[in-house]
Design an enzyme around this catalytic site. Structure first.
Site, PDB file in Angstrom:
ATOM      1  N   LYS A 111       5.222  31.104 -32.869  1.00  0.00           N
ATOM      2  CA  LYS A 111       6.384  30.219 -32.833  1.00  0.00           C
ATOM      3  C   LYS A 111       7.066  30.276 -34.191  1.00  0.00           C
ATOM      4  O   LYS A 111       6.464  29.923 -35.210  1.00  0.00           O
ATOM      5  CB  LYS A 111       5.943  28.794 -32.506  1.00  0.00           C
ATOM      6  CG  LYS A 111       7.091  27.850 -32.208  1.00  0.00           C
ATOM      7  CD  LYS A 111       6.574  26.512 -31.706  1.00  0.00           C
ATOM      8  CE  LYS A 111       7.725  25.577 -31.364  1.00  0.00           C
ATOM      9  NZ  LYS A 111       7.226  24.262 -30.886  1.00  0.00           N
ATOM     10  N   ASP A 246      12.218  21.663 -19.614  1.00  0.00           N
ATOM     11  CA  ASP A 246      11.660  22.863 -20.239  1.00  0.00           C
ATOM     12  C   ASP A 246      10.525  22.531 -21.195  1.00  0.00           C
ATOM     13  O   ASP A 246       9.885  23.437 -21.726  1.00  0.00           O
ATOM     14  CB  ASP A 246      12.744  23.664 -20.960  1.00  0.00           C
ATOM     15  CG  ASP A 246      13.469  22.839 -22.014  1.00  0.00           C
ATOM     16  OD1 ASP A 246      14.122  21.855 -21.636  1.00  0.00           O
ATOM     17  OD2 ASP A 246      13.382  23.176 -23.207  1.00  0.00           O
ATOM     18  N   ASN A 247      10.261  21.238 -21.393  1.00  0.00           N
ATOM     19  CA  ASN A 247       9.140  20.811 -22.231  1.00  0.00           C
ATOM     20  C   ASN A 247       8.034  20.144 -21.420  1.00  0.00           C
ATOM     21  O   ASN A 247       7.176  19.475 -21.994  1.00  0.00           O
ATOM     22  CB  ASN A 247       9.619  19.848 -23.318  1.00  0.00           C
ATOM     23  CG  ASN A 247      10.505  20.519 -24.346  1.00  0.00           C
ATOM     24  OD1 ASN A 247      10.441  21.735 -24.527  1.00  0.00           O
ATOM     25  ND2 ASN A 247      11.339  19.756 -25.010  1.00  0.00           N
ATOM     26  N   ASP A 256       5.252  21.426 -26.965  1.00  0.00           N
ATOM     27  CA  ASP A 256       6.484  21.337 -27.753  1.00  0.00           C
ATOM     28  C   ASP A 256       6.577  20.024 -28.522  1.00  0.00           C
ATOM     29  O   ASP A 256       7.295  19.093 -28.153  1.00  0.00           O
ATOM     30  CB  ASP A 256       7.712  21.565 -26.867  1.00  0.00           C
ATOM     31  CG  ASP A 256       7.831  23.022 -26.457  1.00  0.00           C
ATOM     32  OD1 ASP A 256       7.295  23.887 -27.183  1.00  0.00           O
ATOM     33  OD2 ASP A 256       8.437  23.315 -25.421  1.00  0.00           O
TER      34      ASP A 256
END
Length: 474
Positions: A111, A246-247, A256
């Site tokens: 990341k 999306d998390n 996240d």
């Protein structure tokens, strides 16, 4: 020492439209911040091998590990309720999946490894603050016993990252059961790609929920997993801060860690995210947002569920089970927090009465519950009598328990990653001093122990130390 990762990359065997293949963008001067030795051993990796120049170079993105197949995953999502048809890994690369000695499969991800086709004009980098925050908070979450992504390593890049100013760059090496999100399903549903939805559903069932036989079974399993997860968050005063679709991980893990925080003073309306102006992701709203997100997931599965009207009815019924599932999980978490190992009808009301008084009295969430076990909770209230009036009913209830103190101490942590301590570690790390980071991680790895030499880390922040806003780091 041999740097060997047992890769078996099932996601990379899905069709190309699931991801974009690419390698990380090299950096100037990789350096080591931390290796998570305990996690490394659990994954069947040699911790000493992970501290070598070879490993640090690979973790920074300057080399590709043997057997890795780096890719950026495609997904879409609702962000603060607004629809984005294409998001994807804009600053992360899935290196591949490794098989642990116990047979479990884990993603290994970088990341902050540079831009990808999904970066949307971003630089794809992370500065050291979000890397330090996610390392600390995700590992604290694991120590508290909640499902979460983990931090295997953190490295510096030797390059600045420009946000409001130049800041030192870093890369987090993240481990997860998978990085498949509600938004992954939304990506293909939006494109009416039923074939991809079926492939993704089969992949998720095989990987996470092997007892599921149908898409409806999968929806039921994910709904139950999210009920457990959100109840766990609530029991420790955790605010995710950005519960976009999306998390939300399909695996039921916390994923996240951006503008996240553990509350100090209890306030069900508490928001930390600097961009959550309407309180969409406030502490008390998290269960409702989970239902909203699950409804988006259910809509993605409808094309796989047969006739339209029966499918809608079945999916709706599955989502409607969330409140009861959540309430049961919430009670399972909160009963022992007040010393109850048995169940009685009035328990929920007793717990809610305490929380109401905590909100009214500005009581610290963690210190109040920990204080129940050593009779010090009253001092957390602006008006101690507000607590004492509740405690009379509580004492009558716990008198029917065998060992309420032991029950409470097993579930109420003495230590959480308090915001001012996390910020303290970040400020030091920016200057190259990682001692506060390592000290805080060591304390948080045993959150339920008294640790007398770390008593200062149990304290609530002084007025000048209070952190009111946290940021996502992009």
């Amino acid at each position: 020492m041999t740097l060997t990762f047992p890769f078996d990359n099932s996601y990379a065997r899905l069709p190309d439209r699931f991801y974009a293949r690419q390698t990380a963008v090299p950096v100037r001067e990789p350096g080591l911040i931390a290796i998570n030795a305990g996690l490394a051993r659990a994954l069947g990796l040699d911790p000493d091998a992970l501290t070598t120049a070879e490993a640090i170079t690979a973790f920074a993105g300057n080399a590709t590990l043997e057997g890795a197949e780096p890719l950026a995953q495609a997904y879409a999502g609702h962000q603060f309720g607004g629809w984005s048809p294409q998001l994807g890994d804009g600053r992360a690369l899935l290196l591949g999946e490794i098989l642990a000695p116990d047979g479990r499969r884990f993603d290994l991800q970088l990341k902050g490894s540079g831009p990808t086709p999904f970066s949307r004009r971003g630089d794809g980098r992370a500065w050291i603050g979000p890397v330090i925050r996610e390392y600390i908070v995700s590992e604290a979450m694991a120590a508290l016993g909640l499902p979460t992504t983990r931090a295997l390593a953190a490295v510096t890049t030797g390059e600045p990252v420009w946000r409001e100013t130049a800041l030192p760059g870093a890369v987090l090496v993240r481990v997860a059961a998978s990085h498949i999100r509600v938004g992954t399903f939304q990506y293909f549903a939006a494109r009416q790609d039923t074939e991809a939805l079926q492939l993704l559903t089969d992949h998720v069932i095989a990987r996470h929920y092997p007892d599921a036989k149908t898409p409806l079974d999968l929806l039921d399993a994910v709904t139950a997993a999210q009920a457990r997860l959100i109840a766990g968050w609530m029991s420790f005063g955790f605010i995710h801060g950005v519960m976009n679709t999306d998390n939300m991980a399909i695996s039921g893990e916390t994923i996240d860690y951006g503008p996240c925080a553990f509350m100090d003073a209890y306030d069900p309306q508490k928001v930390f995210s600097s961009i959550d102006q309407q309180g969409r992701y406030a502490y008390g709203n998290q269960p409702r947002i989970a239902v909203w997100n699950l409804a988006q997931f259910a809509s993605c599965l409808l094309p796989l569920m047969g006739e339209e009207e029966p499918a809608i009815e079945a999916a709706t019924a599955a989502i409607n089970r969330f409140p009861d599932l959540y309430e049961a999980e919430w009670l399972k978490r909160f009963r022992p927090k007040i010393g109850l190992a048995t169940e009685e009808d009035g328990d929920a009301a007793l717990i809610e009465a305490l929380l109401t008084r905590m909100a009214q009295g500005g009581a610290d969430f963690t210190r109040t519950f920990r204080g129940l076990g050593d009779r010090s909770a009253a001092v957390e209230f602006a008006d101690p009598e507000a607590f004492e009036s509740w405690a009379r009913d509580w004492h009558a209830r716990t008198a029917r328990e065998a060992n309420p103190v032991a029950t409470m101490r097993a579930v109420n942590p003495a230590f959480i990653p308090r915001n001012h301590r996390v910020e303290e570690a970040i400020r030091a790390a920016v200057t190259g001093d990682y001692a506060p980071f390592h000290r805080l991680n060591a304390i948080l790895s045993h959150p339920f122990d008294d640790q007398p030499d770390a008593a200062a880390y149990r304290a609530a922040p002084e007025a000048e130390e209070v952190v009111t806003r946290t940021f996502c780091g992009t």
